[in-house]
Design a protein around this motif. Structure first.
Motif, PDB file in Angstrom:
ATOM      1  N   ALA A 199       0.838  -1.206   0.000  1.00  0.00           N
ATOM      2  CA  ALA A 199       0.000   0.000   0.000  1.00  0.00           C
ATOM      3  C   ALA A 199       0.866   1.246   0.000  1.00  0.00           C
ATOM      4  O   ALA A 199       2.057   1.211   0.317  1.00  0.00           O
ATOM      5  CB  ALA A 199      -0.932   0.012   1.213  1.00  0.00           C
ATOM      6  N   ILE A 200       0.257   2.363  -0.357  1.00  0.00           N
ATOM      7  CA  ILE A 200       0.848   3.691  -0.225  1.00  0.00           C
ATOM      8  C   ILE A 200      -0.113   4.516   0.622  1.00  0.00           C
ATOM      9  O   ILE A 200      -1.300   4.161   0.739  1.00  0.00           O
ATOM     10  CB  ILE A 200       1.065   4.382  -1.592  1.00  0.00           C
ATOM     11  CG1 ILE A 200      -0.259   4.464  -2.368  1.00  0.00           C
ATOM     12  CG2 ILE A 200       2.105   3.640  -2.403  1.00  0.00           C
ATOM     13  CD1 ILE A 200      -0.151   5.185  -3.711  1.00  0.00           C
ATOM     14  N   GLY A 201       0.374   5.563   1.231  1.00  0.00           N
ATOM     15  CA  GLY A 201      -0.550   6.342   2.044  1.00  0.00           C
ATOM     16  C   GLY A 201       0.116   7.534   2.688  1.00  0.00           C
ATOM     17  O   GLY A 201       1.226   7.933   2.322  1.00  0.00           O
ATOM     18  N   CYS A 202      -0.584   8.113   3.646  1.00  0.00           N
ATOM     19  CA  CYS A 202      -0.058   9.283   4.335  1.00  0.00           C
ATOM     20  C   CYS A 202      -0.651   9.385   5.731  1.00  0.00           C
ATOM     21  O   CYS A 202      -1.727   8.845   6.009  1.00  0.00           O
ATOM     22  CB  CYS A 202      -0.382  10.569   3.560  1.00  0.00           C
ATOM     23  SG  CYS A 202      -2.141  10.913   3.420  1.00  0.00           S
ATOM     24  N   SER A 203       0.072  10.044   6.622  1.00  0.00           N
ATOM     25  CA  SER A 203      -0.526  10.472   7.881  1.00  0.00           C
ATOM     26  C   SER A 203      -0.433  11.988   7.931  1.00  0.00           C
ATOM     27  O   SER A 203       0.492  12.579   7.366  1.00  0.00           O
ATOM     28  CB  SER A 203       0.171   9.836   9.082  1.00  0.00           C
ATOM     29  OG  SER A 203       1.410  10.449   9.328  1.00  0.00           O
ATOM     30  N   ILE A 204      -1.410  12.601   8.562  1.00  0.00           N
ATOM     31  CA  ILE A 204      -1.507  14.061   8.617  1.00  0.00           C
ATOM     32  C   ILE A 204      -1.698  14.444  10.066  1.00  0.00           C
ATOM     33  O   ILE A 204      -2.747  14.172  10.658  1.00  0.00           O
ATOM     34  CB  ILE A 204      -2.716  14.564   7.793  1.00  0.00           C
ATOM     35  CG1 ILE A 204      -2.661  14.021   6.360  1.00  0.00           C
ATOM     36  CG2 ILE A 204      -2.769  16.091   7.795  1.00  0.00           C
ATOM     37  CD1 ILE A 204      -3.975  14.165   5.605  1.00  0.00           C
ATOM     38  N   ASP A 205      -0.672  15.049  10.643  1.00  0.00           N
ATOM     39  CA  ASP A 205      -0.712  15.396  12.066  1.00  0.00           C
ATOM     40  C   ASP A 205      -0.852  16.913  12.191  1.00  0.00           C
ATOM     41  O   ASP A 205      -0.154  17.654  11.499  1.00  0.00           O
ATOM     42  CB  ASP A 205       0.597  14.942  12.722  1.00  0.00           C
ATOM     43  CG  ASP A 205       0.502  14.855  14.228  1.00  0.00           C
ATOM     44  OD1 ASP A 205      -0.485  15.371  14.795  1.00  0.00           O
ATOM     45  OD2 ASP A 205       1.402  14.267  14.841  1.00  0.00           O
ATOM     46  N   GLY A 206      -1.741  17.361  13.035  1.00  0.00           N
ATOM     47  CA  GLY A 206      -1.873  18.789  13.265  1.00  0.00           C
ATOM     48  C   GLY A 206      -3.113  19.409  12.651  1.00  0.00           C
ATOM     49  O   GLY A 206      -3.309  20.619  12.760  1.00  0.00           O
ATOM     50  N   MET A 207      -3.949  18.585  12.011  1.00  0.00           N
ATOM     51  CA  MET A 207      -5.192  19.133  11.463  1.00  0.00           C
ATOM     52  C   MET A 207      -6.127  19.466  12.638  1.00  0.00           C
ATOM     53  O   MET A 207      -6.344  18.638  13.508  1.00  0.00           O
ATOM     54  CB  MET A 207      -5.842  18.093  10.552  1.00  0.00           C
ATOM     55  CG  MET A 207      -7.139  18.537   9.904  1.00  0.00           C
ATOM     56  SD  MET A 207      -6.928  19.847   8.661  1.00  0.00           S
ATOM     57  CE  MET A 207      -6.182  18.904   7.333  1.00  0.00           C
ATOM     58  N   PRO A 208      -6.658  20.681  12.667  1.00  0.00           N
ATOM     59  CA  PRO A 208      -7.582  21.028  13.748  1.00  0.00           C
ATOM     60  C   PRO A 208      -8.813  20.119  13.764  1.00  0.00           C
ATOM     61  O   PRO A 208      -9.160  19.515  12.744  1.00  0.00           O
ATOM     62  CB  PRO A 208      -7.980  22.474  13.418  1.00  0.00           C
ATOM     63  CG  PRO A 208      -6.886  22.996  12.560  1.00  0.00           C
ATOM     64  CD  PRO A 208      -6.388  21.813  11.771  1.00  0.00           C
TER      65      PRO A 208
END
Lengths: 367, 367, 367, 367
Positions: free
Chosen positions: C21-30
């Protein structure tokens, strides 16, 4: 990135004990924060030696010179930099120090880390003197926080082998007068009897050519509930990261801290009650922090300060050049106890960690 | 940036207790590091519940699925990501939890921090379940460190209100066999008698619908002298920052730690002697760290774990919607003590902090 | 830290072309930002191949699966993670690719960088496929910005060796309808005649077993004046840093950009005038940015996309194992031009850089 | 974190044009790097005004004072800090500047960004003068790189509205003599005829009370293949991020750069051939970078410098206090072209980005 702290408020500490100067730069401070430079100097004077008979007789003036970032008594929003000129530089011969490391100091690991190129004079960048620029940054942070209604106070929680205790701050709400008095004391205790006993303990150690340590308690009042984050950038993580930047700090805990390990859940949990429409925990074993986030109760933490490693007694060491055992007598004047001088440093640590957190939470346009 | 750790090795932890999945990404791992995925799963199983009678009877399988970054049993140098699918998601009604916060949990400050949008099911991102992806990253770091000859072990130093002590690791050099045995125990103690007494203490608490905490000691063997940095990115700062990311940790200290505050300098300083041509401190009150840099002695640190806040007893809370006092009984099965399960987590924390430090020191081309 | 971007909004991109798989994590989104997952998927579909006759005939579905951080259509404030399962994994033999590097691709430097352990299948982590998770993060950022009244649009500014030009966005203020139409076009041009000529240019290159590049222009409308910072974290620095993360981007400029070098100051300076009480620069050679800070005019930037390095013609290369020259014919289906598919990626880049900036300016409590 | 750059080598730039001092701190420089302070001063003198008839007649001495981090001509491994005292501070009345913003300068957005608290005297923190401390850091980095065999050179690639071209560096391998000559020229061109034409172009602009811009080309020789990273921390991302920190830079590209958009793949791909056992690309359209990683060819990049916004002609502006249109004549002496002085700054940018990358790749123990 070792000598930098903060994420939204980035502080860079630079200098060596006998270099021309020590100082700091502070990036990320919002524009328009009023700064009282006399108040800043007063704060710096609290960590300077020579205020109390128990400290070293050497006197430093430690006058901070602001280089930029402040105009007409207000921050400009650009980096603030400040330096303290070192008056006493590289006069001595430090060859022995390079060869025979002092037990309890960083001499030996630093020699390996820097392939012998580190500045050993006066401890170089490892010197406790580097807490002066930390206090410049912290003193500015304290003023910025005070404007938002956040007040920080610290005192000696206990000192010496017997752990002479002062009245714990955790169980009292200090008013403005008490806070002022605490910060203007020569010996930062609440209880005069405790202060007297601690002083004697320190003088005893000095007479024995030895040193003592202690524990400092620090409290931040006025931090609203809901500031902070879970996991690795919560209030505990941030304070601990900065506090362990102070030489001699070997432990940090929050609220009941290590004592919480000896409580049952029913004792340690802080029950909630409503108080005039506000949520008011009835105890504060959490030290004002749950899940890394403020609960609205005072932020309470402690740091353990080891006894000053520089002592007058002969100590066992090694000659790193000759590769053999060697005895060492550390010369010069030493603080038999640095705990009293570390009290404002604890306040600086707390202020820097909290201001950084607040700026990250509320943005750099916010103060 | 709350759920990220590290500077050279950047780990991002994501997930919520009842979200579809939890996991982590690991950026900065060098290429070519051999990874044994069975060994990794064994490590994860050590923190899983249900291994010992003292833990909650709920069983999770917690199988880690590697998504990328590993080919043919070796790291590729690109980010590694791994997830654990949550099997038990959002089945319950959590409205009461949102309204009546559990004492000792993050429910109340999180509600304010996230304006009520945080996922409360199972504790959301604040759940201890998030230590599973931390252990994935930590388990991988442990294997990378073992290749460089660095071994990490932890055990319960003491547990419960009486502080039942295990044999301290600080004073023993464990060999490979002892390390293996310690990590394969159901109950991570060195002394069988201590393990038995601790188990009873936990069962007593469970009978009382209560919980207990304890202190975990963790040691890293084989860290060469000269790794680390002064001030804010030394070994202490890094370990403390990560360790306070574990829910329930309220204190961290190093070597003699808080006890050092009760020693005199002549007792606390570790004298140097030569031993077969090597510098060998004769004691290790410094916990292997001076000035933030390794001394070549084992890195020794402790963390205080508070008693599990989820207890079966009725507790005082408030109804945040109604704005009045309310009593609360936390339902479901709880661990009366999470200390045994936190032992591998301490090892994960230590491994991540040390690997990050080593990669920063020696570069990402280095393992 | 290579595959992470942002300071207040931290995005970690992971995956390899043929990994599971490929993907992302996003930290800090309100917390509390409404997310329309269908709209997100529509955005992802814009970069997917197979929409237009000029692109490769291979079809990917690229369905994003949100793992955490979103509940009931709103962000929870905890890290968001999303993955796309790779359907077509590791089927081929990639030994030749490891041995004979493709000109214009990262094969050769990557082999040295990762000591041969990098995943070469399909280009591994260097594949253009990694722009899919970048677009997941960017698509979420676009929605968050739209809520604050910030709209981002991009188009092909010019394409191919003759530089076939589309109508520049810099000189028009697009309304909502025009924005929607631009983003729903199969071929992202404003001028239909330009689109037709560009298509022919691409088909010509395909017929010649060759490829073409082009320049993409991207505009952000609605960014208020006063956002940004001088020096290294201004709007230009942030956009450029992310834009150069797209494979094939070799140049980035702002406003008049490189053309500004050919103007005199009296032509390039944007004169100020008042317009209904607002400061309104009369031209926008600055691209809406002075000193790294927004002027209130549209943010305008361009990125140069090199011609696809994968071409059907025989190319000169070397056999790295044999140490001799070798010819290479890259097999498989290729995009003769990736510029059309890179248009939504430019929007993603712009959205991520601006949202990060806004969160740093206004705090993570702010959206 | 606006005025900080780097990840392994962290540079903090501080100061304002008319503050007491400007300077920088540099954290992360390895210990034991020899530094020639005279060579550093020579490098700083290259960006100082007054070297050539085309520049402003104002003379600054810009002597750097090293505060710490250097002992006996070698770095100590602790932060280096250096300052330049400002001799000419806050003498003028800058009220008009605060009220009537100069077109092309940051005056207007900065006023909004900092709520009017920014220091406007001489441009404050936005002044080109802040490139002096950037050059201190860059000059130190250049020396550190030279020790590893990496040499950096820049020149004016073309200048003025007609784009008067100098001989491109990309197609020549400069030897040590040529490098020395280029860096000692008053006017940094290779071709004397070009230098002459450029000088005339600048003097023409001055006569017209106007200004001109240009493009600078910078090359780094000796960077071994395999340094860098994909996505957001590759060589392009790092150089671009720092380069856009220079006021007046509006575009950055690499190798063929924007021109690559006008080539076909078969022209733009650099074919590989073996040359005496080494992989040797036959062209360098990639600018020595593929996938963010060095190919072993020279690193080649360009930056577009806009014409100096300060011009003697009357310009249209607004009175922000009165809220009406206003004309503005910028007083004082101005550089009619800052391109020649920006050449050493480009070298500083390149050196800082590459040294940071190398330290991240090889560790801070490595030089």
């Amino acid at each position: 990135m070792s000598s930098m702290l903060g994420t939204a408020l980035r502080v860079s500490i630079f200098g060596e004990s006998h270099a021309p100067a020590i100082g700091c730069s502070i990036d990320g401070m919002p524009a328009g924060v009023p700064l009282d430079l006399d108040e800043l100097q007063n704060f710096l004077d609290r960590r300077a030696p020579g205020r109390d008979a128990t400290a070293t007789t050497r006197r430093e003036t430690d006058r901070a010179r602001i280089l930029c970032g402040v105009v007409d008594g207000h921050t400009t929003g650009s980096p603030i930099a400040a330096i303290i000129e070192n008056e006493n530089t590289r006069s001595q011969d430090y060859d022995e120090l390079r060869r025979v490391p002092r037990p309890g100091h960083a001499d030996y690991p630093a020699r390996i880390r820097y392939d012998g190129f580190n500045d050993v004079a006066g401890g170089g960048h490892f010197s406790g003197r580097l807490t002066a620029p930390l206090c410049i940054a912290g003193g500015i942070a304290l003023q910025a926080l005070a404007q938002r209604g956040i007040r920080i106070a610290a005192h000696i929680a206990n000192l010496g082998p017997q752990g002479i205790p002062d009245t714990p701050l955790n169980h009292m709400e200090l008013d403005e007068d008490q806070l002022s008095r605490l910060s203007s004391h020569d010996f930062p205790c609440i209880d005069e009897g405790a202060a007297k006993a601690m002083r004697e303990c320190i003088l005893d150690a000095r007479n024995d050519l030895d040193s003592v340590g202690g524990v400092i308690e620090c409290v931040a009042y006025g931090v609203p509930a809901g500031l902070g984050d879970p996991m690795f950038d919560g209030i505990e993580n941030r304070i601990a990261r900065v506090a362990f930047g102070i030489p001699a700090v070997k432990g940090v805990d929050f609220g009941a801290g290590f004592s919480a390990a000896y409580l049952r859940g029913s004792q340690n949990n802080d029950p909630y009650r409503m108080d005039h429409g506000n949520v008011a925990p009835r105890t504060n074993n959490a030290g004002g922090i749950l899940g890394g986030i403020s609960t609205g109760m005072p932020i309470v933490w402690q740091m353990a300060v080891k006894p000053t490693p520089s002592i007058g007694r002969k100590q066992q060491s090694v000659d790193l050049d000759a590769g053999c055992d060697a005895d060492l007598v550390v010369r010069g004047r030493h603080d038999p106890c640095i705990v009293p001088r570390a009290v404002p440093i604890a306040e600086a640590v707390c202020a820097l960690a909290l201001l950084d957190l607040i700026l990250e939470s509320l943005g750099n346009r916010a103060l």
